[in-house]
Design an enzyme around this catalytic site. Structure first.
Site, PDB file in Angstrom:
ATOM      1  N   GLY A 338     -37.123 -17.697  39.572  1.00 10.97           N
ATOM      2  CA  GLY A 338     -38.080 -16.621  39.803  1.00 10.97           C
ATOM      3  C   GLY A 338     -37.503 -15.493  40.638  1.00 10.97           C
ATOM      4  O   GLY A 338     -37.786 -14.317  40.384  1.00 10.97           O
ATOM      5  N   GLU A 361     -20.417   2.494  22.933  1.00 12.50           N
ATOM      6  CA  GLU A 361     -19.008   2.530  22.509  1.00 12.50           C
ATOM      7  C   GLU A 361     -18.787   1.712  21.234  1.00 12.50           C
ATOM      8  O   GLU A 361     -17.717   1.141  21.017  1.00 12.50           O
ATOM      9  CB  GLU A 361     -18.079   2.011  23.624  1.00 12.50           C
ATOM     10  CG  GLU A 361     -18.256   2.636  24.979  1.00 12.50           C
ATOM     11  CD  GLU A 361     -17.912   4.112  25.010  1.00 12.50           C
ATOM     12  OE1 GLU A 361     -17.558   4.660  23.954  1.00 12.50           O
ATOM     13  OE2 GLU A 361     -18.028   4.708  26.080  1.00 12.50           O
TER      14      GLU A 361
END
Length: 380
Positions: A338, A361
């Site tokens: 968490g 890219e």
């Protein structure tokens, strides 16, 4: 440290000190949208914004391995800053220094290397990101000059650039990459930039860039008319190696965060690092990160050696770098549970930033196509 000379180790020490002092305190501000122009200037003052250029134009006269080491260290704290830096350095300044004319080398490159000016690499378009040879932006001859019209998309630093390396169609569409010309345009009223909100690598000034009757002279052509594809590929191959270095930096940082957390987090009366599954996660992350380091550093050395296989290894570095970054951050976040999912953890930012390395890219699907083409040549 693998394959590093004493000079390289000193570079790493200097850039780590720079990152700790200047980048980490600004990383969250950059992630919230602040463009790090001042950090570019500070990198320029250290001659490491474009480290591979000669000192007389603002570089450090360093090798390609030094370039990727700087990118790697920046990416640990801010993949967004690393992305801006690698495009400004390899895809713009270094590209112009080697392929541009005297004015580009003597007047524009020093400004980019010092951080005085910001540059953008304007290739992708709404019609065609992966299929760059199909670009529709046009450059037409009118009265002794070029007139450029079109729209560029996903342009890093597009909002803030002083110079745009623009690729435009200068011949028929069916000629594809054989009819593309590169132009260096200084920002003026004919260029309209609109911000694009992105999931990760925020603060990069990503923009849609519209070119409205932009005038350019023959001196603004980079390389030769209809020779723009060579300029684009020169930049993209280095860009892909740099993405591998960004992935390496992200993976290293995620592994470090996960390891520290696992030693401190107590569950069922003991540190979670004592559970075999956590040990296996960390061991897997380490092995993949070190394997990536080998590929990225090797590709950098291949470029400096003039090895003809460098373009192939640049693709491999990009593919493995992006996959490793995403997978290692995912496991690191799983270890943190968490907390890792909260914005209090650096992993939350790194997870978002890592994802784009599989896309920009050249998407990984395109990278696989390219790797296969190189394979056919090697195995023929």
């Amino acid at each position: 440290m693998y394959m590093l000379s004493e000079e390289h180790k000193l570079t790493v020490k200097v850039i780590r000190e720079f990152v700790d002092q200047h980048v980490r305190p600004k990383a969250r501000s950059i992630d919230k949208g602040e463009y790090p122009r001042q950090l570019l200037k500070l990198l320029g003052e250290l001659n490491i914004l474009v480290p591979t250029l000669p000192p007389d134009v603002g570089g450090a006269g360093a090798d390609t391995l030094t370039q990727v080491l700087v990118v790697e260290e920046l990416a640990k704290a801010s993949p967004g800053l690393a992305t801006i830096m690698e495009i400004q350095s390899s895809m713009l300044a270094e590209n112009l220094y080697h392929n541009g004319n005297k004015v580009h080398r003597e007047e524009v490159v020093p400004k980019l290397a010092s951080g005085e000016a910001v540059g953008a690499f304007a290739l992708s378009e709404p019609c065609c990101g992966s299929d760059a040879a199909a670009i529709q932006t046009r450059a037409e001859r009118r009265g002794g000059e070029w007139v450029i019209n079109g729209t560029k998309m996903w342009i890093t630093s597009g909002l803030y650039a002083d110079y745009y390396l623009v690729f435009a169609r200068s011949g028929p569409a069916e000629a594809r990459h054989r009819a593309i010309t590169a132009f260096l345009l200084h920002r003026n009223s004919c260029i309209e930039a609109t911000p694009i909100e992105v999931m990760g690598v925020r603060g990069t000034g990503t923009a849609e860039v519209r070119l409205n009757d932009c005038r350019a002279g023959d001196d603004d052509v980079v390389g030769e008319v209809n020779g723009g594809w060579k300029i684009a590929m020169w930049g993209i191959n280095m860009g892909r190696l740099n993405v591998g270095a960004i992935g390496l930096g992200i993976a290293e940082e995620a592994l470090r965060e996960a390891y520290i957390y696992a030693q401190r987090r107590i569950a069922f009366g003991k540190a979670i690092s004592e559970f075999q599954i956590i040990q296996h996660y960390l061991a897997e992350m380490y092995a993949r990160t070190e394997a990536l380091r080998s590929v990225v550093y090797t590709a950098a050395k291949m470029r400096d050696a003039g090895d003809s296989d460098f373009p192939l290894y640049a693709q491999v570095a990009k593919l493995l770098g992006s996959r490793t970054a995403v997978d290692v951050v995912r496991l690191a976040l799983q270890i943190q549970g968490g907390y890792g999912y909260s914005t209090d953890s650096p992993l939350e930012m790194l997870y978002r930033d890592a994802k784009v390395t599989e896309i920009y890219e050249g998407t990984n699907e395109i990278i696989l196509n390219t790797i296969y083409k190189f394979m056919r040549e090697k195995f023929a």
